[in-house]
Design a protein around this motif. Structure first.
Motif, PDB file in Angstrom:
ATOM      1  N   ARG A 228       0.816  -1.223   0.000  1.00 49.91           N
ATOM      2  CA  ARG A 228       0.000   0.000   0.000  1.00 49.91           C
ATOM      3  C   ARG A 228       0.844   1.264   0.000  1.00 49.91           C
ATOM      4  NH1 ARG A 228      -4.809  -1.942   4.187  1.00 49.91           N
ATOM      5  NH2 ARG A 228      -6.286  -2.569   2.546  1.00 49.91           N
ATOM      6  N   SER A 229       2.091   1.153   0.469  1.00 53.83           N
ATOM      7  CA  SER A 229       2.968   2.331   0.462  1.00 53.83           C
ATOM      8  C   SER A 229       3.551   2.613  -0.922  1.00 53.83           C
ATOM      9  CB  SER A 229       4.098   2.162   1.486  1.00 53.83           C
ATOM     10  OG  SER A 229       5.050   1.202   1.048  1.00 53.83           O
ATOM     11  N   VAL A 230       3.483   1.602  -1.818  1.00 53.78           N
ATOM     12  CA  VAL A 230       4.064   1.793  -3.154  1.00 53.78           C
ATOM     13  C   VAL A 230       3.072   1.478  -4.275  1.00 53.78           C
ATOM     14  CG1 VAL A 230       6.445   1.429  -2.420  1.00 53.78           C
ATOM     15  CG2 VAL A 230       5.050  -0.555  -3.062  1.00 53.78           C
ATOM     16  N   ARG A 231       1.803   1.266  -3.949  1.00 52.53           N
ATOM     17  CA  ARG A 231       0.746   1.030  -4.922  1.00 52.53           C
ATOM     18  C   ARG A 231      -0.532   1.724  -4.432  1.00 52.53           C
ATOM     19  NH1 ARG A 231       4.738  -1.740  -6.062  1.00 52.53           N
ATOM     20  NH2 ARG A 231       4.759  -3.898  -6.840  1.00 52.53           N
ATOM     21  N   ALA A 232      -1.486   1.937  -5.346  1.00 54.72           N
ATOM     22  CA  ALA A 232      -2.829   2.316  -4.934  1.00 54.72           C
ATOM     23  C   ALA A 232      -3.445   1.156  -4.153  1.00 54.72           C
ATOM     24  CB  ALA A 232      -3.677   2.637  -6.164  1.00 54.72           C
ATOM     25  N   ASP A 233      -4.408   1.439  -3.271  1.00 53.59           N
ATOM     26  CA  ASP A 233      -4.950   0.416  -2.375  1.00 53.59           C
ATOM     27  C   ASP A 233      -5.513  -0.786  -3.125  1.00 53.59           C
ATOM     28  OD1 ASP A 233      -4.226   1.848  -0.187  1.00 53.59           O
ATOM     29  OD2 ASP A 233      -6.238   2.553   0.331  1.00 53.59           O
ATOM     30  N   GLU A 234      -6.307  -0.532  -4.158  1.00 51.65           N
ATOM     31  CA  GLU A 234      -6.922  -1.640  -4.903  1.00 51.65           C
ATOM     32  C   GLU A 234      -5.856  -2.511  -5.559  1.00 51.65           C
ATOM     33  OE1 GLU A 234     -10.246  -2.370  -8.458  1.00 51.65           O
ATOM     34  OE2 GLU A 234      -9.443  -0.354  -8.068  1.00 51.65           O
ATOM     35  N   ARG A 235      -4.860  -1.878  -6.132  1.00 51.38           N
ATOM     36  CA  ARG A 235      -3.782  -2.632  -6.777  1.00 51.38           C
ATOM     37  C   ARG A 235      -2.999  -3.422  -5.734  1.00 51.38           C
ATOM     38  NH1 ARG A 235      -0.799  -2.953 -11.796  1.00 51.38           N
ATOM     39  NH2 ARG A 235       1.011  -4.252 -11.287  1.00 51.38           N
ATOM     40  N   ALA A 236      -2.741  -2.822  -4.568  1.00 50.58           N
ATOM     41  CA  ALA A 236      -1.970  -3.499  -3.522  1.00 50.58           C
ATOM     42  C   ALA A 236      -2.670  -4.781  -3.079  1.00 50.58           C
ATOM     43  CB  ALA A 236      -1.757  -2.564  -2.341  1.00 50.58           C
ATOM     44  N   GLU A 237      -3.969  -4.715  -2.850  1.00 52.60           N
ATOM     45  CA  GLU A 237      -4.704  -5.886  -2.392  1.00 52.60           C
ATOM     46  C   GLU A 237      -4.746  -6.971  -3.472  1.00 52.60           C
ATOM     47  OE1 GLU A 237      -8.446  -4.347  -1.158  1.00 52.60           O
ATOM     48  OE2 GLU A 237      -7.611  -3.222   0.541  1.00 52.60           O
ATOM     49  N   ALA A 238      -4.960  -6.543  -4.720  1.00 54.89           N
ATOM     50  CA  ALA A 238      -4.997  -7.515  -5.816  1.00 54.89           C
ATOM     51  C   ALA A 238      -3.627  -8.169  -6.013  1.00 54.89           C
ATOM     52  CB  ALA A 238      -5.447  -6.825  -7.105  1.00 54.89           C
ATOM     53  N   GLU A 239      -2.569  -7.381  -5.867  1.00 54.74           N
ATOM     54  CA  GLU A 239      -1.228  -7.920  -6.070  1.00 54.74           C
ATOM     55  C   GLU A 239      -0.863  -8.907  -4.961  1.00 54.74           C
ATOM     56  OE1 GLU A 239       3.141  -6.056  -7.075  1.00 54.74           O
ATOM     57  OE2 GLU A 239       1.338  -5.056  -7.820  1.00 54.74           O
ATOM     58  N   LEU A 240      -1.270  -8.613  -3.726  1.00 54.75           N
ATOM     59  CA  LEU A 240      -1.002  -9.546  -2.640  1.00 54.75           C
ATOM     60  C   LEU A 240      -1.743 -10.862  -2.871  1.00 54.75           C
ATOM     61  CD1 LEU A 240       0.370 -10.177   0.024  1.00 54.75           C
ATOM     62  CD2 LEU A 240      -1.571  -9.133   1.212  1.00 54.75           C
ATOM     63  N   ALA A 241      -2.986 -10.777  -3.337  1.00 57.45           N
ATOM     64  CA  ALA A 241      -3.730 -11.999  -3.651  1.00 57.45           C
ATOM     65  C   ALA A 241      -3.029 -12.783  -4.761  1.00 57.45           C
ATOM     66  CB  ALA A 241      -5.155 -11.643  -4.078  1.00 57.45           C
ATOM     67  N   HIS A 242      -2.506 -12.086  -5.733  1.00 57.00           N
ATOM     68  CA  HIS A 242      -1.741 -12.680  -6.830  1.00 57.00           C
ATOM     69  C   HIS A 242      -0.522 -13.431  -6.282  1.00 57.00           C
ATOM     70  CE1 HIS A 242      -0.376 -12.309 -11.142  1.00 57.00           C
ATOM     71  NE2 HIS A 242       0.817 -12.361 -10.597  1.00 57.00           N
ATOM     72  N   ILE A 243       0.203 -12.795  -5.347  1.00 61.50           N
ATOM     73  CA  ILE A 243       1.396 -13.405  -4.741  1.00 61.50           C
ATOM     74  C   ILE A 243       0.999 -14.635  -3.918  1.00 61.50           C
ATOM     75  CG2 ILE A 243       3.244 -13.043  -3.042  1.00 61.50           C
ATOM     76  CD1 ILE A 243       3.184 -10.049  -3.930  1.00 61.50           C
ATOM     77  N   GLU A 244      -0.059 -14.480  -3.112  1.00 64.94           N
ATOM     78  CA  GLU A 244      -0.478 -15.582  -2.239  1.00 64.94           C
ATOM     79  C   GLU A 244      -0.991 -16.777  -3.044  1.00 64.94           C
ATOM     80  OE1 GLU A 244      -1.737 -13.387   1.895  1.00 64.94           O
ATOM     81  OE2 GLU A 244      -3.202 -13.426   0.269  1.00 64.94           O
ATOM     82  N   ALA A 245      -1.651 -16.508  -4.162  1.00 66.34           N
ATOM     83  CA  ALA A 245      -2.130 -17.610  -5.005  1.00 66.34           C
ATOM     84  C   ALA A 245      -0.964 -18.431  -5.524  1.00 66.34           C
ATOM     85  CB  ALA A 245      -2.952 -17.052  -6.167  1.00 66.34           C
ATOM     86  N   ARG A 246       0.099 -17.749  -5.893  1.00 62.89           N
ATOM     87  CA  ARG A 246       1.271 -18.474  -6.392  1.00 62.89           C
ATOM     88  C   ARG A 246       1.967 -19.229  -5.266  1.00 62.89           C
ATOM     89  NH1 ARG A 246       2.395 -21.727  -9.744  1.00 62.89           N
ATOM     90  NH2 ARG A 246       4.475 -22.491  -9.276  1.00 62.89           N
ATOM     91  N   LEU A 247       2.027 -18.626  -4.071  1.00 64.18           N
ATOM     92  CA  LEU A 247       2.647 -19.305  -2.928  1.00 64.18           C
ATOM     93  C   LEU A 247       1.866 -20.566  -2.567  1.00 64.18           C
ATOM     94  CD1 LEU A 247       3.575 -16.262  -0.636  1.00 64.18           C
ATOM     95  CD2 LEU A 247       5.158 -17.791  -1.824  1.00 64.18           C
ATOM     96  N   ASP A 248       0.534 -20.475  -2.635  1.00 63.40           N
ATOM     97  CA  ASP A 248      -0.286 -21.654  -2.343  1.00 63.40           C
ATOM     98  C   ASP A 248      -0.041 -22.752  -3.375  1.00 63.40           C
ATOM     99  OD1 ASP A 248      -1.363 -20.419  -0.165  1.00 63.40           O
ATOM    100  OD2 ASP A 248      -3.186 -19.747  -1.194  1.00 63.40           O
ATOM    101  N   ALA A 249       0.095 -22.344  -4.638  1.00 59.73           N
ATOM    102  CA  ALA A 249       0.323 -23.331  -5.697  1.00 59.73           C
ATOM    103  C   ALA A 249       1.681 -24.000  -5.559  1.00 59.73           C
ATOM    104  CB  ALA A 249       0.215 -22.658  -7.069  1.00 59.73           C
ATOM    105  N   ALA A 250       2.649 -23.230  -5.052  1.00 63.53           N
ATOM    106  CA  ALA A 250       4.005 -23.764  -4.902  1.00 63.53           C
ATOM    107  C   ALA A 250       4.182 -24.511  -3.590  1.00 63.53           C
ATOM    108  CB  ALA A 250       5.020 -22.634  -4.995  1.00 63.53           C
ATOM    109  N   ALA A 251       3.125 -24.494  -2.731  1.00 62.07           N
ATOM    110  CA  ALA A 251       3.172 -25.143  -1.415  1.00 62.07           C
ATOM    111  C   ALA A 251       4.207 -24.459  -0.540  1.00 62.07           C
ATOM    112  CB  ALA A 251       3.433 -26.628  -1.559  1.00 62.07           C
TER     113      ALA A 251
END
Length: 481
Positions: A228-251
């Motif tokens: 959120r300090s380096v993105r707009a709020d909506e983008r920050a939340e979507a990007e974190l979900a993007h990161i977490e989805a990949r982490l879940d897929a990679a176990a």
């Protein structure tokens, strides 16, 4: 055929970038982190002008000069390997703070060294710091930057490196011309490096940790706050979900030695490692650091006297910075693979022309030094515009998060070993075969590098780190290439 909607892990699922204070914050973070690149550049470039007065005071000869120069470079290989692994454990920010301290200690040891052995110890400490910075700074910037402008953000580190080298060349020329009669002038050249080391330490204390590293550790709220300090709020939340989805897929990410086993056991990760090592080593075997470390000696060999060579050596430093700035404009516009192919084509051509010119223009010809200087400047310009920035950005992008620090550490370890071998051997190579043989040899290596890039390098521009990781895991990235 119907087109499937974008998956949560795809780039299309992310809201577009927007302006605002967060963009300025990202710019500030990149500037502070790039003090690591500035230190990298200054410490590798300062030896170019400091070596001769150091040799005169300490009684060094050709072998010990090579040891002093290459000790930093070989230590940097181990610094890169260790820095990547340690940053996976303690975080990118914490590692950069530790490296700032190491830069400062190494600088003081060299500046106060009573003899050859102490200089080598100081150069080894600086090398460990340089190697660590060469691994951690690009990863830190790549993990903070949005994928749309990742090339220009990560590439700032290489501009900082060549800016540090240019600063070293200017300091060498000024101090060599005004204080060259003093025995300890080389100590002053090294001591100046303490200033950016202090700036890196103080600056990183106020900078955030990598959000991807935090997310991998399960520190979701901290990762979101950084985004959120380096993105707009909506983008920050979507990007974190993007990161977490990949982490879940990679176990669950492996730890310690398990990371190395995971890297070597996976067919596609081994192939990524081969590409990373190949690109890093090929970039070094262009001979760019023969110019950055021994440029003054090359120019003296071409026909300049010592004083003129010191001043003329500033020209490659200037063109390196200009080329780096042009490269930043290209990084988010031209594919990485295309950029690398253009770069190796141009540098190989420059090598061949330098060799031909040194044969055609005999020693003593008044235009010989100026023609060779112009060709060296053209080589450095091509190198910096198309290869140096692209290489460091590419290495920061290709490894999956769970092995990113280790993977880039191994690739940069090989890069620094090639650099060190060249630093150690170049004075003897220049003495044995002259400019002609040295640059024809570089041209032959450049031709091999072109073949490697054309056959093995895959594209990364315009892709998020997570989608690249997904395509590596499936092998689709290599099929697409």
């Amino acid at each position: 055929m119907a087109i499937a909607p974008p998956s949560p892990g795809s780039e299309a699922a992310l809201p577009p970038l927007s302006g605002g204070p967060h963009r300025a914050r990202l710019g500030l973070i990149s500037i502070v982190a790039c003090f690591g690149g500035l230190l990298f550049g200054y410490d590798t470039g300062v030896i170019n002008g400091a070596l001769q007065p150091m040799s005169a005071e300490l009684g060094l000869e050709a072998l010990t000069e090579g040891i002093v120069t290459s000790s930093l470079v070989f230590a940097a290989a181990f610094g890169a390997l260790l820095g990547g692994r340690i940053s996976d454990g303690i975080g990118r920010r914490s590692m950069l703070i530790a490296l700032a301290v190491l830069f400062l200690v190494g600088t003081l040891v060299v500046a106060l060294a009573p003899g050859f052995a102490a200089v080598v110890v100081g150069r080894v400490l600086l090398g460990l710091a340089v190697g660590g910075a060469s691994t951690v700074v690009p990863v830190y910037l790549a993990e903070l930057a949005p994928f749309e402008i990742r090339g220009s953000i990560s590439g700032r580190n290489e501009v900082a490196i060549v800016s540090g080298q240019l600063a070293a060349f200017i300091v060498n020329a000024v101090l060599g011309s005004t204080l060259g009669h003093l025995d300890g002038v080389w100590r002053i050249m090294f001591a100046i490096c303490a200033l950016p080391a202090i700036a890196l330490f103080v600056g990183m204390l106020r900078m955030p940790e990598s959000p991807r590293w935090l997310a991998e550790r399960g520190r979701r709220e901290e990762a979101l706050a950084v985004l959120r300090s380096v993105r707009a709020d909506e983008r920050a939340e979507a990007e974190l979900a993007h990161i977490e989805a990949r982490l879940d897929a990679a176990a669950v990410a492996p730890r310690g030695r398990a990371r190395l086993r995971a890297l070597l056991a996976d067919r596609w990760l081994r192939r990524v490692l081969l590409v990373g090592v190949g690109v890093g080593v090929a970039q070094q075997l262009t001979g760019i650091n023969a110019i950055m470390y021994y440029g003054t000696s090359v120019l003296e060999e071409s026909g300049f006297d010592r004083s003129a060579a010191l001043i003329a050596n500033i020209a490659p430093g200037i063109i390196a910075v200009v080329g780096g700035l042009v490269a930043l404009r290209l990084m988010d516009r031209v594919d990485r693979r295309t950029t690398l192919l253009i770069g190796f084509s141009l540098t190989t051509l420059c090598h061949a022309l330098i060799g031909i010119a040194s044969v055609a223009l005999e020693p003593g010809d008044p235009i010989r030094p100026f023609v060779l200087l112009a060709l060296v400047v053209a080589f450095v310009g091509a190198m910096q515009t198309f290869l140096n920035v692209a290489t460091w950005v590419y290495l920061s992008e290709i490894f999956p998060l769970r092995v990113r620090g280790l993977g880039i550490g191994i690739a940069v370890f090989a890069h620094w070993l090639a650099n060190g071998a060249l630093a150690l051997a170049f004075p003897s190579l220049l003495e044995a075969v002259g400019i002609t043989g040295a640059f024809f040899l570089f041209a032959a290596v450049g031709a091999l590098a072109l073949w490697f890039i054309a056959r093995h390098v895959f594209e990364t521009r315009g892709r998020s780190l997570e989608s690249l990781e997904a395509d590596i895991a499936s092998g689709e990235l290599f099929a697409r290439r």
